[in-house]
Design a protein around this motif. Structure first.
Motif, PDB file in Angstrom:
ATOM      1  N   GLU A  93       0.831  -1.204   0.000  1.00  0.00           N
ATOM      2  CA  GLU A  93       0.000   0.000   0.000  1.00  0.00           C
ATOM      3  C   GLU A  93       0.865   1.254   0.000  1.00  0.00           C
ATOM      4  O   GLU A  93       0.630   2.193  -0.755  1.00  0.00           O
ATOM      5  CB  GLU A  93      -0.920   0.007   1.223  1.00  0.00           C
ATOM      6  CG  GLU A  93      -2.067  -0.980   1.139  1.00  0.00           C
ATOM      7  CD  GLU A  93      -2.877  -1.033   2.423  1.00  0.00           C
ATOM      8  OE1 GLU A  93      -2.519  -0.332   3.388  1.00  0.00           O
ATOM      9  OE2 GLU A  93      -3.864  -1.785   2.468  1.00  0.00           O
TER      10      GLU A  93
ATOM     11  N   ALA B 167       1.424   3.703  -3.282  1.00  0.00           N
ATOM     12  CA  ALA B 167       0.937   5.078  -3.166  1.00  0.00           C
ATOM     13  C   ALA B 167       1.971   6.073  -3.673  1.00  0.00           C
ATOM     14  O   ALA B 167       1.659   6.980  -4.451  1.00  0.00           O
ATOM     15  CB  ALA B 167       0.575   5.382  -1.711  1.00  0.00           C
TER      16      ALA B 167
ATOM     17  N   GLN C 199      -0.245  -1.742  -6.923  1.00  0.00           N
ATOM     18  CA  GLN C 199      -0.257  -2.380  -5.604  1.00  0.00           C
ATOM     19  C   GLN C 199      -0.228  -3.894  -5.725  1.00  0.00           C
ATOM     20  O   GLN C 199       0.435  -4.574  -4.939  1.00  0.00           O
ATOM     21  CB  GLN C 199      -1.499  -1.940  -4.825  1.00  0.00           C
ATOM     22  CG  GLN C 199      -1.518  -2.421  -3.384  1.00  0.00           C
ATOM     23  CD  GLN C 199      -2.651  -1.804  -2.588  1.00  0.00           C
ATOM     24  OE1 GLN C 199      -2.954  -0.612  -2.731  1.00  0.00           O
ATOM     25  NE2 GLN C 199      -3.300  -2.603  -1.755  1.00  0.00           N
TER      26      GLN C 199
ATOM     27  N   GLN D  84      -4.786   6.799   7.562  1.00  0.00           N
ATOM     28  CA  GLN D  84      -5.417   5.488   7.477  1.00  0.00           C
ATOM     29  C   GLN D  84      -6.923   5.681   7.328  1.00  0.00           C
ATOM     30  O   GLN D  84      -7.522   6.498   8.034  1.00  0.00           O
ATOM     31  CB  GLN D  84      -5.135   4.676   8.741  1.00  0.00           C
ATOM     32  CG  GLN D  84      -3.669   4.360   8.969  1.00  0.00           C
ATOM     33  CD  GLN D  84      -3.164   3.202   8.135  1.00  0.00           C
ATOM     34  OE1 GLN D  84      -3.942   2.449   7.562  1.00  0.00           O
ATOM     35  NE2 GLN D  84      -1.856   3.044   8.065  1.00  0.00           N
ATOM     36  N   VAL D  85      -7.537   4.954   6.429  1.00  0.00           N
ATOM     37  CA  VAL D  85      -8.985   5.003   6.264  1.00  0.00           C
ATOM     38  C   VAL D  85      -9.528   3.585   6.279  1.00  0.00           C
ATOM     39  O   VAL D  85      -8.816   2.625   5.976  1.00  0.00           O
ATOM     40  CB  VAL D  85      -9.392   5.691   4.942  1.00  0.00           C
ATOM     41  CG1 VAL D  85      -8.931   7.130   4.913  1.00  0.00           C
ATOM     42  CG2 VAL D  85      -8.843   4.934   3.735  1.00  0.00           C
TER      43      VAL D  85
ATOM     44  N   ASP E  27     -11.659   0.674   4.742  1.00  0.00           N
ATOM     45  CA  ASP E  27     -12.077   0.280   3.400  1.00  0.00           C
ATOM     46  C   ASP E  27     -12.429  -1.193   3.436  1.00  0.00           C
ATOM     47  O   ASP E  27     -12.190  -1.889   4.427  1.00  0.00           O
ATOM     48  CB  ASP E  27     -10.948   0.547   2.397  1.00  0.00           C
ATOM     49  CG  ASP E  27     -11.424   0.469   0.952  1.00  0.00           C
ATOM     50  OD1 ASP E  27     -12.651   0.383   0.725  1.00  0.00           O
ATOM     51  OD2 ASP E  27     -10.569   0.482   0.051  1.00  0.00           O
TER      52      ASP E  27
ATOM     53  N   THR F 184      -6.742   0.921   5.625  1.00  0.00           N
ATOM     54  CA  THR F 184      -5.933   1.096   4.415  1.00  0.00           C
ATOM     55  C   THR F 184      -5.120   2.383   4.464  1.00  0.00           C
ATOM     56  O   THR F 184      -5.627   3.429   4.862  1.00  0.00           O
ATOM     57  CB  THR F 184      -6.841   1.120   3.164  1.00  0.00           C
ATOM     58  OG1 THR F 184      -7.637  -0.058   3.128  1.00  0.00           O
ATOM     59  CG2 THR F 184      -6.006   1.209   1.893  1.00  0.00           C
ATOM     60  N   TYR F 185      -3.866   2.285   4.068  1.00  0.00           N
ATOM     61  CA  TYR F 185      -2.972   3.451   3.970  1.00  0.00           C
ATOM     62  C   TYR F 185      -3.410   4.287   2.771  1.00  0.00           C
ATOM     63  O   TYR F 185      -3.566   3.777   1.660  1.00  0.00           O
ATOM     64  CB  TYR F 185      -1.546   2.953   3.786  1.00  0.00           C
ATOM     65  CG  TYR F 185      -0.500   4.019   3.605  1.00  0.00           C
ATOM     66  CD1 TYR F 185       0.120   4.610   4.704  1.00  0.00           C
ATOM     67  CD2 TYR F 185      -0.085   4.417   2.334  1.00  0.00           C
ATOM     68  CE1 TYR F 185       1.111   5.563   4.547  1.00  0.00           C
ATOM     69  CE2 TYR F 185       0.902   5.371   2.164  1.00  0.00           C
ATOM     70  CZ  TYR F 185       1.485   5.937   3.275  1.00  0.00           C
ATOM     71  OH  TYR F 185       2.467   6.884   3.113  1.00  0.00           O
ATOM     72  N   THR F 186      -3.625   5.581   2.991  1.00  0.00           N
ATOM     73  CA  THR F 186      -4.140   6.454   1.940  1.00  0.00           C
ATOM     74  C   THR F 186      -3.360   7.762   1.909  1.00  0.00           C
ATOM     75  O   THR F 186      -2.943   8.267   2.948  1.00  0.00           O
ATOM     76  CB  THR F 186      -5.633   6.754   2.170  1.00  0.00           C
ATOM     77  OG1 THR F 186      -6.342   5.523   2.298  1.00  0.00           O
ATOM     78  CG2 THR F 186      -6.221   7.531   1.005  1.00  0.00           C
ATOM     79  N   THR F 187      -3.183   8.303   0.725  1.00  0.00           N
ATOM     80  CA  THR F 187      -2.491   9.584   0.550  1.00  0.00           C
ATOM     81  C   THR F 187      -3.315  10.484  -0.357  1.00  0.00           C
ATOM     82  O   THR F 187      -4.144  10.012  -1.145  1.00  0.00           O
ATOM     83  CB  THR F 187      -1.104   9.383  -0.073  1.00  0.00           C
ATOM     84  OG1 THR F 187      -1.258   8.711  -1.342  1.00  0.00           O
ATOM     85  CG2 THR F 187      -0.211   8.551   0.824  1.00  0.00           C
ATOM     86  N   ARG F 188      -3.076  11.777  -0.258  1.00  0.00           N
ATOM     87  CA  ARG F 188      -3.751  12.757  -1.107  1.00  0.00           C
ATOM     88  C   ARG F 188      -2.765  13.871  -1.475  1.00  0.00           C
ATOM     89  O   ARG F 188      -1.879  14.216  -0.706  1.00  0.00           O
ATOM     90  CB  ARG F 188      -4.945  13.390  -0.375  1.00  0.00           C
ATOM     91  CG  ARG F 188      -6.090  12.427  -0.061  1.00  0.00           C
ATOM     92  CD  ARG F 188      -6.849  12.020  -1.314  1.00  0.00           C
ATOM     93  NE  ARG F 188      -7.995  11.201  -0.990  1.00  0.00           N
ATOM     94  CZ  ARG F 188      -7.972   9.880  -0.853  1.00  0.00           C
ATOM     95  NH1 ARG F 188      -6.826   9.231  -1.016  1.00  0.00           N
ATOM     96  NH2 ARG F 188      -9.076   9.208  -0.570  1.00  0.00           N
TER      97      ARG F 188
END
Length: 317
Positions: free
Chosen positions: A83, A87, A210, A249-250, A252, A276-280
């Protein structure tokens, strides 16, 4: 939340080696493969998840220790690592640093050396991406046996090797690199028998990146570093050149590694929720000549006005 991928571990701690020690003999590795250590005390019950779209099946556990060396729980480590790696790698495309999708390539190296792997990828004309080193390949004499076992168990050949009990006798010391990288690469002369690199396929989505990252991490060597990071970035994907605005982290649903569709427990329509590891907001870091970063050069940190965000896609082409 700290984005551990943004830290320069190698320069901060001498334990983070650039070069993994060679085997004393080509057939005698000095480190082990992911998932070949001692089993944890409570690996949890096996749970089969099924993709409603492509019918792919994966086996998970009701609980996991998350250790990279655990034969049952290494998948949790690999998923989390994939993840993060995916990302940042896909982030270069999101930031507009590259107009083309990344490619999955592979090439040989002389020894298990991160510096050599990075330099060779650059020499081939690739501009940046993710690197994972594999010290071994399956010996030709065992390939048919393990391919048959893999088909029977519905797993890849290296997971079949892990379950077979054959041990290191079935593996050949053959260091090579799997890279997910940007750039077209130097042309390979047609008709030549000299092997330089092999382009496996283009990856057109974050989920595809991924999935490949998870696969290549599933049979790399157990990291010798305390943070258990078994990959490196280079070029335009390096932490010094590419950063996100937000990391977190979100919650999902567990998704299929092949198509990205939510998976359900076998025999039901119930999904599994995962963190889940998330980036923006990935953006290129652009250094402006004459402007020093606060706190650099041994100077005392100063509070300065924060400029408006400057992104790569703001540049007129």
């Amino acid at each position: 939340m700290v984005d551990h991928d943004l830290r320069d571990f190698e320069s901060q701690n001498p334990l983070y080696l650039d070069t993994v020690p060679n085997a004393k003999h080509p057939e005698e590795p000095v480190f082990s493969m992911v998932g070949t250590g001692p089993l944890c005390e409570n690996p949890g019950l096996p749970v089969t998840m099924v993709c409603q779209k492509c019918k792919c099946e994966i086996e998970t556990r009701s609980s996991s220790c998350g250790r990279v060396e655990c034969p049952q729980c290494w998948g949790t480590w690999a998923r989390r690592a994939a993840e993060r790696a995916a990302a940042r790698t896909w982030g270069a495309f999101e930031a507009g640093v590259s107009q083309n999708h990344p490619r999955h390539i592979t090439f040989d190296i002389d020894t298990v050396d991160w510096k050599q792997a990075k330099q060779k990828a650059l020499d081939f004309g690739f501009t940046g991406g993710l690197l994972v080193i594999h010290p071994w390949r399956i010996k030709p004499s065992y390939q048919a046996e393990l391919a048959e076992l893999a088909e029977k168990l519905q797993v890849n050949r290296y997971e079949a090797w892990r379950r077979s009990g054959l041990g290191m006798d079935a593996l050949l010391w053959s260091p090579h690199v799997h890279a997910i990288c940007y750039g077209k690469g130097i042309p390979i002369k047609q008709g030549t028998h000299d092997y330089e690199y092999k382009m496996i396929r283009k990856l057109n989505s974050l989920n595809a990146v991924q999935g490949v990252a998870f696969y290549v991490l599933s049979h790399t060597f157990t990291p010798l570093t305390p943070n258990h990071r078994a990959y490196r970035y280079f070029g335009i994907c390096s932490p010094q050149k590419l950063k996100p605005d937000w990391v977190g982290q979100v919650s999902d649903l567990l998704r299929c590694p092949n198509c990205g569709f939510p998976m359900v427990f076998e025999g039901s329509n119930e999904c599994k929720e995962v963190s889940t590891y998330t980036t923006r907001g990935w953006h290129e870091v652009i250094k402006i000549p004459g402007v020093k970063v606060p706190g650099s050069g041994g100077q005392k940190k100063q509070i300065i006005p924060t400029p408006e965000p400057f992104y790569a896609w703001d540049i007129a082409v």
